[in-house]
Design a protein around this motif. Structure first.
Motif, PDB file in Angstrom:
ATOM      1  N   UNK A  55      19.031   8.329  45.274  1.00 48.27           N
ATOM      2  CA  UNK A  55      17.780   9.083  45.167  1.00 48.27           C
ATOM      3  C   UNK A  55      17.090   8.837  43.827  1.00 48.27           C
ATOM      4  N   UNK A  56      17.829   8.945  42.727  1.00 46.51           N
ATOM      5  CA  UNK A  56      17.241   8.749  41.410  1.00 46.51           C
ATOM      6  C   UNK A  56      16.639   7.363  41.227  1.00 46.51           C
ATOM      7  N   UNK A  57      17.406   6.296  41.490  1.00 49.53           N
ATOM      8  CA  UNK A  57      16.850   4.947  41.363  1.00 49.53           C
ATOM      9  C   UNK A  57      15.668   4.693  42.295  1.00 49.53           C
ATOM     10  N   UNK A  58      15.714   5.254  43.498  1.00 51.03           N
ATOM     11  CA  UNK A  58      14.608   5.059  44.435  1.00 51.03           C
ATOM     12  C   UNK A  58      13.330   5.698  43.908  1.00 51.03           C
ATOM     13  N   UNK A  59      13.447   6.926  43.397  1.00 51.48           N
ATOM     14  CA  UNK A  59      12.280   7.608  42.830  1.00 51.48           C
ATOM     15  C   UNK A  59      11.736   6.820  41.644  1.00 51.48           C
ATOM     16  N   UNK A  60      12.619   6.331  40.795  1.00 56.15           N
ATOM     17  CA  UNK A  60      12.183   5.581  39.614  1.00 56.15           C
ATOM     18  C   UNK A  60      11.455   4.301  40.018  1.00 56.15           C
ATOM     19  N   UNK A  61      11.926   3.599  41.035  1.00 58.31           N
ATOM     20  CA  UNK A  61      11.256   2.387  41.494  1.00 58.31           C
ATOM     21  C   UNK A  61       9.850   2.704  42.007  1.00 58.31           C
ATOM     22  N   UNK A  86     -10.959  -0.837  45.470  1.00 54.57           N
ATOM     23  CA  UNK A  86      -9.549  -1.075  45.152  1.00 54.57           C
ATOM     24  C   UNK A  86      -9.444  -2.022  43.965  1.00 54.57           C
ATOM     25  N   UNK A  87      -8.705  -1.599  42.943  1.00 56.31           N
ATOM     26  CA  UNK A  87      -8.577  -2.367  41.702  1.00 56.31           C
ATOM     27  C   UNK A  87      -7.214  -3.026  41.556  1.00 56.31           C
ATOM     28  N   UNK A  88      -6.192  -2.461  42.180  1.00 60.60           N
ATOM     29  CA  UNK A  88      -4.842  -3.021  42.076  1.00 60.60           C
ATOM     30  C   UNK A  88      -3.998  -2.514  43.228  1.00 60.60           C
ATOM     31  N   UNK A  89      -3.001  -3.309  43.603  1.00 60.29           N
ATOM     32  CA  UNK A  89      -2.073  -2.944  44.679  1.00 60.29           C
ATOM     33  C   UNK A  89      -0.655  -3.307  44.265  1.00 60.29           C
ATOM     34  N   UNK A  90       0.296  -2.603  44.843  1.00 60.23           N
ATOM     35  CA  UNK A  90       1.706  -2.890  44.574  1.00 60.23           C
ATOM     36  C   UNK A  90       2.532  -2.470  45.780  1.00 60.23           C
ATOM     37  N   UNK A  91       3.668  -3.122  45.949  1.00 61.64           N
ATOM     38  CA  UNK A  91       4.600  -2.760  47.021  1.00 61.64           C
ATOM     39  C   UNK A  91       6.011  -2.930  46.492  1.00 61.64           C
ATOM     40  N   UNK A  92       6.867  -1.982  46.812  1.00 62.54           N
ATOM     41  CA  UNK A  92       8.253  -2.073  46.368  1.00 62.54           C
ATOM     42  C   UNK A  92       9.175  -1.704  47.527  1.00 62.54           C
ATOM     43  N   UNK A  93      10.054  -2.624  47.949  1.00 62.49           N
ATOM     44  CA  UNK A  93      11.037  -2.281  48.978  1.00 62.49           C
ATOM     45  C   UNK A  93      12.151  -1.431  48.377  1.00 62.49           C
ATOM     46  N   UNK A  94      12.606  -0.462  49.152  1.00 66.41           N
ATOM     47  CA  UNK A  94      13.696   0.405  48.695  1.00 66.41           C
ATOM     48  C   UNK A  94      14.744   0.452  49.801  1.00 66.41           C
ATOM     49  N   UNK A  95      15.886  -0.124  49.538  1.00 67.74           N
ATOM     50  CA  UNK A  95      16.939  -0.214  50.544  1.00 67.74           C
ATOM     51  C   UNK A  95      17.543   1.137  50.873  1.00 67.74           C
ATOM     52  N   UNK A  96      18.122   1.219  52.059  1.00 71.09           N
ATOM     53  CA  UNK A  96      18.716   2.476  52.502  1.00 71.09           C
ATOM     54  C   UNK A  96      19.902   2.918  51.681  1.00 71.09           C
ATOM     55  N   UNK A  97      20.526   1.973  50.955  1.00 74.16           N
ATOM     56  CA  UNK A  97      21.686   2.328  50.142  1.00 74.16           C
ATOM     57  C   UNK A  97      21.320   2.647  48.694  1.00 74.16           C
TER      58      UNK A  97
END
Length: 402
Positions: free
Chosen positions: A117-123, A103-114
């Motif tokens: 679709x477009x912004x969630x995919x982009x995040x 493993x070289x890198x990790x990331x996590x991004x929370x995505x709220x229920x509100x």
């Protein structure tokens, strides 16, 4: 009919590559010992694989030895970079590795229920790109995605499942568009967790077992004779829809209320905890309910006399509910082993597993061992990475087979 020379070379090369993947760097002498091939044959394959850029000298074996026979050969780890994603209702976890799985890198991004679709995919896509940049990967060879829901075996796409965010279904296509050179694949999260437990976890010594996923929702993965079974429509293990007598209704094609989900899904487990006076889970999701289960386990194992209190009775009631689904699986498949995974299964650990196994002995004449997941929350990501690595190696190692 004997194999042609080219076929024999391909078989030998693949065998050597798999050994280097599994064992790490090896000398030519060690390859000879492990493969049973002759010294000249091993020398030839080492030369071929080195010339093709698949392996390289990474050191020497032993301080006192010098010369060609002491050279350690290893897979060229940066020949390809891989990404693995664990897609949850509330966000995405990402890791990027090299070809040998480091493993070289990790990331996590929370995505709220509100989130739309477009912004969630982009995040989510941005998180993958950010992790790849941090890992120093100019490009990603393979991306493995683990997500809840059914995967269509004909198309490899997530099917439209009620209750799951729409951005889940859009993510794979968006990643493929943003990363056109990458091979992007999607697999059900429970299936990936089972593959990881089979390779590296609680089921490492089992060719046949069932992983029972207990989290926000419930599911199962079935491994028979070493092979993951998906079913005609990709729905093997959709145990949440298993009808359970005594519940309020029967499940429908779009709603699993009245099924096993209504006994063991996060909301049901949280409600059961409240019946016994245990703290309310906030929010009522997999991680929140898992915290309540974890506290109950800590209480019954850490306090004298706690074996007759509310936490003990709650765990007994939960084990009885889980055993209903496990007994149904055992009666049809006779897997011999059930692994409890997901947030709730992980939180219950060996304590919950032992109680489920004890109730199974009463319900079924088929001997079924119940184990707790040993990979816990990392199982889906690990399964996605193993799947991506296997696919990348199948392609990259293919030139040695021609």
């Amino acid at each position: 009919m004997p194999a042609s020379p080219s076929t024999a070379r391909a078989i030998n090369d693949r065998l050597a590559l798999r050994l280097l993947q599994r064992e790490g760097p090896l000398t030519a002498g060690q390859l000879k010992q492990l493969t049973g091939l002759s010294r000249p044959t091993v020398a030839d394959l080492v030369e071929r694989l080195t010339a093709s850029g698949l392996i390289t000298v990474v050191g020497e074996s032993g301080e006192q030895r010098r010369g060609p026979n002491a050279r350690l050969y290893g897979i060229v780890a940066d020949r390809a970079h891989l990404a693995a994603l664990d897609v949850r209702t509330e966000g995405v976890f990402v890791l990027v590795s090299d070809l040998v799985g480091r493993v070289l890198a990790e990331a996590a991004v929370p995505i709220g229920g509100d989130t739309g679709t477009g912004p969630a995919v982009e995040q989510a896509v941005a998180a993958v790109e950010r992790a790849a940049k941090e890992a120093g990967a100019d490009r990603l060879h393979t991306v493995g995605i683990g997500a809840p829901g059914l995967v269509d075996p004909a198309t490899g796409d997530l099917r439209d499942s009620g209750g799951l965010p729409a951005w889940h279904r859009r993510l794979a296509a968006a990643l493929q568009e943003r990363l056109p050179e990458a091979r992007v694949t999607v697999e059900n999260e429970t299936n990936l967790a089972a593959l990881a437990e089979q390779r590296e976890g609680a089921a490492h010594d089992r060719d046949t077992f069932v992983l029972l996923w207990l989290g926000h929702g419930v599911g199962a993965a079935v491994v028979l004779d070493g092979t993951l079974r998906r079913g005609a429509s990709g729905g093997t293990g959709e145990i949440g829809f298993l009808p359970v007598p005594g519940t309020t209704a029967l499940p429908s094609a779009t709603d699993c209320d009245g099924g096993f989900h209504s006994l063991t899904g996060a909301a049901a487990v949280g409600a059961l905890a409240r019946e016994f006076g245990l703290p309310r889970a906030e929010p009522m999701d997999g991680p929140g309910v898992a915290a309540v289960v974890r506290e109950a386990v800590a209480e019954v194992t850490g306090l004298p006399g706690a074996g007759s209190g509310p936490a003990d009775r709650f765990l007994d009631a939960l084990a009885h509910r889980v055993a209903i689904g496990a007994a149904s699986v055992a009666s049809i498949l006779d897997p011999g082993c059930v692994v409890l995974g997901g947030e709730v299964g992980q939180a219950g650990g060996a304590v919950l597993a032992a109680r489920v196994e004890e109730r199974l002995r009463r319900m079924s004449p088929l001997v079924t061992e119940v184990r707790a997941s040993s990979l816990g929350g990392a199982a889906v990501l690990r399964g996605a990475l193993l799947t991506a690595r296997d696919r990348a190696q199948d392609e990259l190692f293919a030139p040695a087979e021609r």
